[in-house]
Design a protein around this motif. Sequence first.
Motif, PDB file in Angstrom:
ATOM      1  N   GLU A  46      10.901   6.633 -18.901  1.00  0.00           N
ATOM      2  CA  GLU A  46      11.067   5.506 -17.940  1.00  0.00           C
ATOM      3  C   GLU A  46       9.608   4.891 -17.753  1.00  0.00           C
ATOM      4  O   GLU A  46       9.383   3.559 -17.602  1.00  0.00           O
ATOM      5  N   LEU A  47       8.674   5.807 -17.628  1.00  0.00           N
ATOM      6  CA  LEU A  47       7.175   5.149 -17.550  1.00  0.00           C
ATOM      7  C   LEU A  47       6.804   4.398 -18.507  1.00  0.00           C
ATOM      8  O   LEU A  47       6.093   3.490 -18.434  1.00  0.00           O
ATOM      9  N   ALA A  48       7.096   4.933 -19.753  1.00  0.00           N
ATOM     10  CA  ALA A  48       6.663   4.154 -20.940  1.00  0.00           C
ATOM     11  C   ALA A  48       7.274   2.650 -21.037  1.00  0.00           C
ATOM     12  O   ALA A  48       6.615   1.779 -21.377  1.00  0.00           O
ATOM     13  N   ALA A  49       8.535   2.587 -20.702  1.00  0.00           N
ATOM     14  CA  ALA A  49       9.071   1.409 -20.520  1.00  0.00           C
ATOM     15  C   ALA A  49       8.517   0.524 -19.567  1.00  0.00           C
ATOM     16  O   ALA A  49       8.279  -0.737 -19.580  1.00  0.00           O
ATOM     17  N   GLU A  50       8.206   1.055 -18.376  1.00  0.00           N
ATOM     18  CA  GLU A  50       7.404   0.154 -17.239  1.00  0.00           C
ATOM     19  C   GLU A  50       6.199  -0.236 -17.778  1.00  0.00           C
ATOM     20  O   GLU A  50       5.644  -1.217 -17.499  1.00  0.00           O
ATOM     21  N   CYS A  51       5.075   0.774 -18.442  1.00  0.00           N
ATOM     22  CA  CYS A  51       3.999   0.445 -18.802  1.00  0.00           C
ATOM     23  C   CYS A  51       4.142  -0.839 -19.827  1.00  0.00           C
ATOM     24  O   CYS A  51       3.479  -1.657 -19.954  1.00  0.00           O
ATOM     25  N   LYS A  52       5.182  -0.831 -20.665  1.00  0.00           N
ATOM     26  CA  LYS A  52       5.355  -1.826 -21.889  1.00  0.00           C
ATOM     27  C   LYS A  52       5.420  -3.154 -21.345  1.00  0.00           C
ATOM     28  O   LYS A  52       4.970  -4.219 -21.587  1.00  0.00           O
ATOM     29  N   VAL A  53       6.308  -3.082 -20.129  1.00  0.00           N
ATOM     30  CA  VAL A  53       6.694  -4.161 -19.161  1.00  0.00           C
ATOM     31  C   VAL A  53       5.228  -4.836 -18.439  1.00  0.00           C
ATOM     32  O   VAL A  53       5.097  -6.138 -18.868  1.00  0.00           O
ATOM     33  N   SER A  54       4.599  -4.029 -18.006  1.00  0.00           N
ATOM     34  CA  SER A  54       3.082  -4.435 -17.465  1.00  0.00           C
ATOM     35  C   SER A  54       2.481  -5.058 -18.732  1.00  0.00           C
ATOM     36  O   SER A  54       1.659  -6.056 -18.187  1.00  0.00           O
ATOM     37  N   ILE A  55       2.387  -4.475 -19.809  1.00  0.00           N
ATOM     38  CA  ILE A  55       1.416  -4.821 -20.742  1.00  0.00           C
ATOM     39  C   ILE A  55       1.728  -6.296 -21.327  1.00  0.00           C
ATOM     40  O   ILE A  55       1.094  -7.175 -21.527  1.00  0.00           O
ATOM     41  N   GLU A  56       3.063  -6.356 -21.414  1.00  0.00           N
ATOM     42  CA  GLU A  56       3.845  -7.718 -21.844  1.00  0.00           C
ATOM     43  C   GLU A  56       3.605  -8.586 -20.744  1.00  0.00           C
ATOM     44  O   GLU A  56       3.185  -9.978 -21.161  1.00  0.00           O
ATOM     45  N   ASN A  57       3.769  -8.389 -19.682  1.00  0.00           N
ATOM     46  CA  ASN A  57       3.334  -9.395 -18.454  1.00  0.00           C
ATOM     47  C   ASN A  57       1.783  -9.634 -18.414  1.00  0.00           C
ATOM     48  O   ASN A  57       1.650 -10.955 -18.390  1.00  0.00           O
ATOM     49  N   ALA A  58       0.847  -8.791 -18.882  1.00  0.00           N
ATOM     50  CA  ALA A  58      -0.455  -9.105 -18.735  1.00  0.00           C
ATOM     51  C   ALA A  58      -0.889 -10.016 -20.053  1.00  0.00           C
ATOM     52  O   ALA A  58      -1.543 -11.097 -19.995  1.00  0.00           O
ATOM     53  N   TYR A  59      -0.120  -9.875 -21.216  1.00  0.00           N
ATOM     54  CA  TYR A  59      -0.535 -10.649 -22.263  1.00  0.00           C
ATOM     55  C   TYR A  59      -0.008 -12.079 -22.143  1.00  0.00           C
ATOM     56  O   TYR A  59      -0.474 -12.886 -22.422  1.00  0.00           O
ATOM     57  N   GLU A  60       1.074 -12.179 -21.325  1.00  0.00           N
ATOM     58  CA  GLU A  60       1.676 -13.554 -21.183  1.00  0.00           C
ATOM     59  C   GLU A  60       0.770 -14.120 -20.187  1.00  0.00           C
ATOM     60  O   GLU A  60       0.719 -15.169 -20.485  1.00  0.00           O
ATOM     61  N   GLN A  61       0.135 -13.626 -19.228  1.00  0.00           N
ATOM     62  CA  GLN A  61      -0.904 -14.096 -18.480  1.00  0.00           C
ATOM     63  C   GLN A  61      -1.981 -14.515 -18.852  1.00  0.00           C
ATOM     64  O   GLN A  61      -2.511 -15.588 -18.972  1.00  0.00           O
ATOM     65  N   VAL A  62      -2.442 -13.707 -19.708  1.00  0.00           N
ATOM     66  CA  VAL A  62      -3.722 -14.367 -20.687  1.00  0.00           C
ATOM     67  C   VAL A  62      -3.336 -15.373 -21.617  1.00  0.00           C
ATOM     68  O   VAL A  62      -4.223 -16.311 -21.668  1.00  0.00           O
ATOM     69  N   LYS A  63      -2.235 -15.453 -22.238  1.00  0.00           N
ATOM     70  CA  LYS A  63      -1.940 -16.458 -22.886  1.00  0.00           C
ATOM     71  C   LYS A  63      -1.936 -17.775 -22.221  1.00  0.00           C
ATOM     72  O   LYS A  63      -2.255 -18.761 -22.848  1.00  0.00           O
ATOM     73  N   GLN A  64      -1.245 -17.660 -21.068  1.00  0.00           N
ATOM     74  CA  GLN A  64      -1.245 -19.026 -20.476  1.00  0.00           C
ATOM     75  C   GLN A  64      -2.433 -19.403 -19.765  1.00  0.00           C
ATOM     76  O   GLN A  64      -2.749 -20.701 -19.898  1.00  0.00           O
ATOM     77  N   ILE A  65      -3.257 -18.551 -19.369  1.00  0.00           N
ATOM     78  CA  ILE A  65      -4.781 -18.870 -19.130  1.00  0.00           C
ATOM     79  C   ILE A  65      -5.362 -19.294 -20.452  1.00  0.00           C
ATOM     80  O   ILE A  65      -6.000 -20.449 -20.113  1.00  0.00           O
ATOM     81  N   ASN A  66      -5.335 -18.869 -21.572  1.00  0.00           N
ATOM     82  CA  ASN A  66      -5.938 -19.474 -22.732  1.00  0.00           C
ATOM     83  C   ASN A  66      -5.454 -20.892 -22.936  1.00  0.00           C
ATOM     84  O   ASN A  66      -6.063 -21.934 -23.412  1.00  0.00           O
ATOM     85  N   GLU A  67      -4.068 -20.934 -22.684  1.00  0.00           N
ATOM     86  CA  GLU A  67      -3.278 -22.718 -23.092  1.00  0.00           C
ATOM     87  C   GLU A  67      -4.103 -23.560 -22.234  1.00  0.00           C
ATOM     88  O   GLU A  67      -4.185 -24.633 -22.572  1.00  0.00           O
ATOM     89  N   VAL A  68      -4.006 -23.240 -20.670  1.00  0.00           N
ATOM     90  CA  VAL A  68      -4.561 -23.832 -19.584  1.00  0.00           C
ATOM     91  C   VAL A  68      -6.056 -24.438 -20.065  1.00  0.00           C
ATOM     92  O   VAL A  68      -6.584 -25.552 -20.059  1.00  0.00           O
ATOM     93  N   SER A  69      -6.862 -23.319 -20.665  1.00  0.00           N
ATOM     94  CA  SER A  69      -8.392 -23.620 -20.569  1.00  0.00           C
ATOM     95  C   SER A  69      -8.651 -24.460 -22.127  1.00  0.00           C
ATOM     96  O   SER A  69      -9.887 -25.028 -22.177  1.00  0.00           O
ATOM     97  N   GLN A  70      -7.605 -24.322 -22.961  1.00  0.00           N
ATOM     98  CA  GLN A  70      -7.759 -25.303 -24.092  1.00  0.00           C
ATOM     99  C   GLN A  70      -7.367 -26.759 -23.970  1.00  0.00           C
ATOM    100  O   GLN A  70      -7.546 -27.604 -24.814  1.00  0.00           O
ATOM    101  N   LYS A  71      -6.974 -27.099 -22.787  1.00  0.00           N
ATOM    102  CA  LYS A  71      -6.508 -28.562 -22.628  1.00  0.00           C
ATOM    103  C   LYS A  71      -7.581 -29.202 -22.173  1.00  0.00           C
ATOM    104  O   LYS A  71      -8.382 -29.040 -21.584  1.00  0.00           O
TER     105      LYS A  71
END
Length: 71
Positions: A46-71
């Motif tokens: 259960e903890l591993a699954a929750e940590c995975k979701v947290s990492i995936e969410n953080a990755y998406e946030q970084v990806k969005q920030i990078n996309e906005v900064s490249q415009k």
Amino acid sequence: MENQSITDKNVSFEDKLLKLEEIVAKMETGNLSLEDQIKFYKEGVELAAECKVSIENAYEQVKQINEVSQK
């Protein structure tokens, strides 16, 4: 953290990861009953699954920030 369930959404990623590391260490000792091994395994999954979701969410946030900064 002791009063909160470790799977509580308000528990930080770092605290969940620390708890997961503690579970792994306990299980690696080989000194647990089968019942305890199953209990810790379930909690660890259960903890591993929750940590995975947290990492995936953080990755998406970084990806969005990078996309906005490249415009």
